[in-house]
Structures are given as structure tokens and as C-alpha cells.
Design a protein around this motif. Structure first.
Motif, PDB file in Angstrom:
ATOM      1  N   PHE A 181       0.832  -1.207   0.000  1.00  0.00           N
ATOM      2  CA  PHE A 181       0.000   0.000   0.000  1.00  0.00           C
ATOM      3  C   PHE A 181       0.864   1.254   0.000  1.00  0.00           C
ATOM      4  CE2 PHE A 181      -1.379   3.218   3.128  1.00  0.00           C
ATOM      5  CZ  PHE A 181      -2.346   3.861   2.364  1.00  0.00           C
ATOM      6  N   THR A 182       1.944   1.254   0.785  1.00  0.00           N
ATOM      7  CA  THR A 182       2.829   2.415   0.823  1.00  0.00           C
ATOM      8  C   THR A 182       3.519   2.627  -0.521  1.00  0.00           C
ATOM      9  OG1 THR A 182       3.223   1.938   3.171  1.00  0.00           O
ATOM     10  CG2 THR A 182       4.706   3.484   2.096  1.00  0.00           C
ATOM     11  N   ALA A 183       4.001   1.535  -1.124  1.00  0.00           N
ATOM     12  CA  ALA A 183       4.628   1.649  -2.445  1.00  0.00           C
ATOM     13  C   ALA A 183       3.629   2.147  -3.484  1.00  0.00           C
ATOM     14  CB  ALA A 183       5.209   0.305  -2.858  1.00  0.00           C
ATOM     15  N   LEU A 184       2.387   1.692  -3.400  1.00  0.00           N
ATOM     16  CA  LEU A 184       1.363   2.159  -4.325  1.00  0.00           C
ATOM     17  C   LEU A 184       1.090   3.651  -4.136  1.00  0.00           C
ATOM     18  CD1 LEU A 184      -0.822   1.526  -6.452  1.00  0.00           C
ATOM     19  CD2 LEU A 184      -2.354   0.962  -4.558  1.00  0.00           C
ATOM     20  N   SER A 185       1.093   4.122  -2.897  1.00  0.00           N
ATOM     21  CA  SER A 185       0.898   5.549  -2.640  1.00  0.00           C
ATOM     22  C   SER A 185       2.037   6.368  -3.242  1.00  0.00           C
ATOM     23  CB  SER A 185       0.800   5.799  -1.131  1.00  0.00           C
ATOM     24  OG  SER A 185      -0.274   5.085  -0.556  1.00  0.00           O
ATOM     25  N   VAL A 186       3.265   5.863  -3.147  1.00  0.00           N
ATOM     26  CA  VAL A 186       4.408   6.562  -3.738  1.00  0.00           C
ATOM     27  C   VAL A 186       4.272   6.612  -5.261  1.00  0.00           C
ATOM     28  CG1 VAL A 186       6.909   6.482  -4.066  1.00  0.00           C
ATOM     29  CG2 VAL A 186       5.928   6.008  -1.810  1.00  0.00           C
ATOM     30  N   ILE A 187       3.825   5.510  -5.878  1.00  0.00           N
ATOM     31  CA  ILE A 187       3.629   5.485  -7.335  1.00  0.00           C
ATOM     32  C   ILE A 187       2.541   6.485  -7.738  1.00  0.00           C
ATOM     33  CG2 ILE A 187       2.867   4.062  -9.274  1.00  0.00           C
ATOM     34  CD1 ILE A 187       4.108   1.660  -7.859  1.00  0.00           C
ATOM     35  N   TYR A 188       1.478   6.550  -6.954  1.00  0.00           N
ATOM     36  CA  TYR A 188       0.390   7.481  -7.246  1.00  0.00           C
ATOM     37  C   TYR A 188       0.873   8.927  -7.189  1.00  0.00           C
ATOM     38  CZ  TYR A 188      -4.056   9.951  -6.552  1.00  0.00           C
ATOM     39  OH  TYR A 188      -5.116  10.818  -6.655  1.00  0.00           O
ATOM     40  N   ILE A 189       1.642   9.262  -6.179  1.00  0.00           N
ATOM     41  CA  ILE A 189       2.181  10.624  -6.077  1.00  0.00           C
ATOM     42  C   ILE A 189       3.227  10.871  -7.153  1.00  0.00           C
ATOM     43  CG2 ILE A 189       3.452  12.203  -4.556  1.00  0.00           C
ATOM     44  CD1 ILE A 189       2.125  10.839  -2.201  1.00  0.00           C
ATOM     45  N   ALA A 190       3.970   9.825  -7.540  1.00  0.00           N
ATOM     46  CA  ALA A 190       4.968   9.980  -8.605  1.00  0.00           C
ATOM     47  C   ALA A 190       4.316  10.379  -9.922  1.00  0.00           C
ATOM     48  CB  ALA A 190       5.762   8.692  -8.772  1.00  0.00           C
ATOM     49  N   PHE A 191       3.091   9.898 -10.183  1.00  0.00           N
ATOM     50  CA  PHE A 191       2.399  10.321 -11.399  1.00  0.00           C
ATOM     51  C   PHE A 191       2.169  11.825 -11.395  1.00  0.00           C
ATOM     52  CE2 PHE A 191      -1.836  11.582 -12.938  1.00  0.00           C
ATOM     53  CZ  PHE A 191      -1.605  11.463 -14.309  1.00  0.00           C
ATOM     54  N   TRP A 192       1.642  12.347 -10.301  1.00  0.00           N
ATOM     55  CA  TRP A 192       1.390  13.789 -10.230  1.00  0.00           C
ATOM     56  C   TRP A 192       2.693  14.576 -10.205  1.00  0.00           C
ATOM     57  CZ3 TRP A 192      -3.288  15.507 -11.253  1.00  0.00           C
ATOM     58  CH2 TRP A 192      -4.362  14.649 -11.075  1.00  0.00           C
ATOM     59  N   LEU A 193       3.723  14.021  -9.626  1.00  0.00           N
ATOM     60  CA  LEU A 193       5.035  14.668  -9.648  1.00  0.00           C
ATOM     61  C   LEU A 193       5.554  14.776 -11.076  1.00  0.00           C
ATOM     62  CD1 LEU A 193       7.658  15.712  -8.323  1.00  0.00           C
ATOM     63  CD2 LEU A 193       8.332  13.314  -8.027  1.00  0.00           C
ATOM     64  N   ASN A 194       5.469  13.684 -11.840  1.00  0.00           N
ATOM     65  CA  ASN A 194       5.923  13.723 -13.227  1.00  0.00           C
ATOM     66  C   ASN A 194       5.057  14.642 -14.083  1.00  0.00           C
ATOM     67  OD1 ASN A 194       8.301  12.278 -13.818  1.00  0.00           O
ATOM     68  ND2 ASN A 194       7.264  10.342 -13.463  1.00  0.00           N
TER      69      ASN A 194
END
Length: 335
Positions: A181-194
Motif C-alpha cells: 500500500f505504501t509503495a502504491l501511494s508513492v507510485i500514485y504521487i509519482a504520477f502527479w510529480l511527473n
């Protein structure tokens, strides 16, 4: 970046001494330090911490009622309940992340490139013996490191609080699900970061890139569902006049359209990871429900269910990064 000398410090050896660190690692360390010291990160991180502590308090006060319900197939997963249960006063923590996570990603990347050019540090940096793509990679890597440390620290804090409060031993499957779940949250924020980095490359003004990123976030968060309801009522037939098979196709079409929204992909994936009893993310037929036993799925089966959502988020992140990479490599930085 604070100043030109501060930004360029450490990229080249000083006083004739050899510097074994690569320019990329130096830029990553400098970007991490700048992000951690920036007020926008401190404010957003503090807001996320406050919402986390509030959700954790609500979960801990209601944990006895949640795990004491034998009708709930997930009642034995105590630590997963800390992330999902609520009494209605505050949403669960993963709901807060679905709302605040994009703001954190946008805040870390909306001025990644255009602020360097407006401050005059971009052309000076590119005059150094470093590759142009190293700057873009360092911007993304540093922000991703900061976000990863923040969310993995919050997850470990939640686990520690649960251990101290309840004294119940944690199962390995629960720990793996929480880390996923934590890794998925990081991936989700990485999309908005990119996405925000892409806009910072596209637009020369930081205000324009910030407002565009926030407008995209507001569209997917608020207006997309409104427009979808209007389109469904205008173009699709009334569900009351359809047969059972047509209703299933009707619901499947709506769910497919909803999954074009990154937040919906994140919600579907987190729901499956944190609630092992969830067996499908789409409508089930009577043939599929016949003989089904309400038991939790294994970690492997839950990951198989959420893999389309996870791969969709990763694909969207890669597309945004590829577009920003393409535009930045072709950009004229001397003007």
C-alpha cells in the motif's frame, strides 16, 4: 535553488582535491536538501502528518469493535483495520492520501525546470560537464526519495503505534500488504510529480505550470464525475429498462470510464490491498457468486486483482516522464 554558487557547489572538485561523487548524486543530494527545507514541503508534510495522526486515533479508538465483529471476513487483520476503519468523524488514511497526495506531488515539481531558467541557474548548470538529462533525472529522483521516506516512515509509525497500543503480534501478510500500500501511494504521487515536472518544462512561468497542474487535479477530482453523470444520463439508456445481462454491461462501461481517472485507479488498488476479502473490482454475475466462500484472498491473489490498476498508474507516470524528457532535451535554454 537558493543561489548560483550554492547550486553549483560540489559539482566540481575544490582546492585540487578529487571528488569521487558523480554529478548526478551531488544534484540529487542538493535537491533533497532543498525540498526538505522548503516551506511548501514542510506545510504539506505537516498536513499529511496531522491527518495521519487523526485517522490513527479514530482507528485505535474503534479497533475493538472492528475486530470483534465475526461477520466481517477481515476482522482478524488488526493492522489493516488501522488503515480502513472509521466512525464517520474522519475518513480513513488512504482516502486522505487520495486527496492530499496529488497536491504534494504538484508542490514538489511544478517549478522544477522553469524556476531554474528564470533564476539564471539552468544555463550555468548546463555549462558544467554534466549531461542534460541528469538534471531532469535528479529532480525526479530527489522528490521521489523525499516522498518515499515520508510515507514509509508514516507506515512504520502506524505499525509501532499499533504494537504499543494493542500488543498484538503482526502477521507477515499484514506487513507485506501495508508495504505494498505504501509503495502504491508513492507510485500514485509519482504520477502527479511527473505531470507537474512536464508542465514545468512546457511552460516558462511557474504560476502557469502550477495553475495548470491544479486545474487538472480539480478536473479529475470534482468535474469528471459530474460530466460523467451528465453523459450517462444523456447517452446511455435507463438501467430500469434493461435486462440483467445489459445491466452488467452498463455497469462495466461506467466502471471502465471511471478508471480513466488516476484517483479511481488508486482507490480500487488500495481497497483490494487493505481489504483481503475483496475478490473483484467489477460487477459479478450470479454464476461467479454461486458457491463462493467469503474468505480473504492471499497476497498473491490480491496483487493479481490490482495489477491492472498498478500498471495503469505506472504507465501514466512513464508517459509523463517520457514527454518531459523529450521536451527538455529539445528545449533551447540559452534564451
Amino acid at each position: 535553488m537558493q543561489s548560483q554558487p550554492a547550486f553549483l557547489k560540489g559539482l566540481l572538485p575544490a582546492n585540487g582535491e578529487s571528488n569521487n561523487a558523480s554529478p548526478f548524486s551531488v544534484m540529487v543530494r542538493k535537491e533533497v536538501a532543498d525540498q526538505v527545507r522548503s516551506w511548501r514541503f514542510i506545510i504539506l508534510a505537516g498536513l499529511i502528518l496531522v491527518t495521519f495522526l487523526g485517522s490513527l486515533y479514530v482507528s485505535l479508538t474503534n479497533i475493538g469493535r472492528a475486530v470483534g465483529n465475526p461477520q466481517d471476513p477481515d476482522h482478524l487483520f488488526l493492522y489493516l483495520k488501522l488503515l480502513t476503519i472509521t466512525d464517520g468523524s474522519l475518513p480513513p488514511f488512504h482516502v486522505f492520501i487520495g486527496f492530499l497526495g496529488p497536491l504534494l506531488g504538484i508542490a514538489l515539481g511544478f517549478d522544477a525546470i522553469n524556476s531554474e531558467q528564470s533564476n539564471g541557474t539552468l544555463i550555468r548548470l548546463m555549462a558544467q560537464p554534466i549531461y542534460r538529462d541528469s538534471l531532469l533525472n535528479a529532480k525526479f529522483t530527489a522528490s521521489l526519495i523525499v516522498v518515499s521516506i515520508l510515507f514509509f516512515s508514516l507506515s512504520l509509525l502506524m505499525i509501532g503505534g499499533g504494537l504499543i497500543t494493542t500488543g498484538v503480534k503482526m502477521e507477515p501478510s499484514e506487513f507485506i500488504r501495508i508495504m505494498c500500500f505504501t509503495a502504491l501511494s508513492v507510485i500514485y504521487i509519482a504520477f502527479w510529480l511527473n505531470l507537474s515536472i512536464l508542465l514545468s518544462v512546457k511552460f516558462r512561468q511557474t504560476a502557469t505550470s502550477a495553475l495548470t497542474a491544479i486545474a487538472i487535479w480539480l478536473f479529475f477530482t470534482v468535474f469528471y464525475q459530474i460530466l460523467l453523470r451528465i453523459a450517462v444520463s444523456a447517452f446511455l439508456p435507463d438501467p430500469g429498462t434493461l435486462s440483467q445481462e445489459q445491466v452488467a454491461s452498463y455497469n462495466s462501461t461506467i466502471i471502465t470510464i471511471m478508471r480513466l481517472v488516476p484517483s479511481q485507479l488508486y482507490t480500487d488498488a488500495t481497497t483490494t490491498l487493505l481489504m483481503p476479502s475483496v475478490r473483484s473490482l467489477g460487477p459479478l454475475t450470479m454464476e461467479q457468486m454461486a458457491g463462493a466462500i467469503p474468505s480473504p484472498l492471499s497476497i498473491r491473489e490480491s496483487l493479481l486483482v490490482v495489477w491492472p490498476q498498478v500498471s495503469g498508474l505506472i504507465a501514466a507516470t512513464v508517459v509523463c516522464f517520457a514527454l518531459s524528457y523529450y521536451l527538455f532535451m529539445r528545449r533551447e535554454i540559452r534564451t
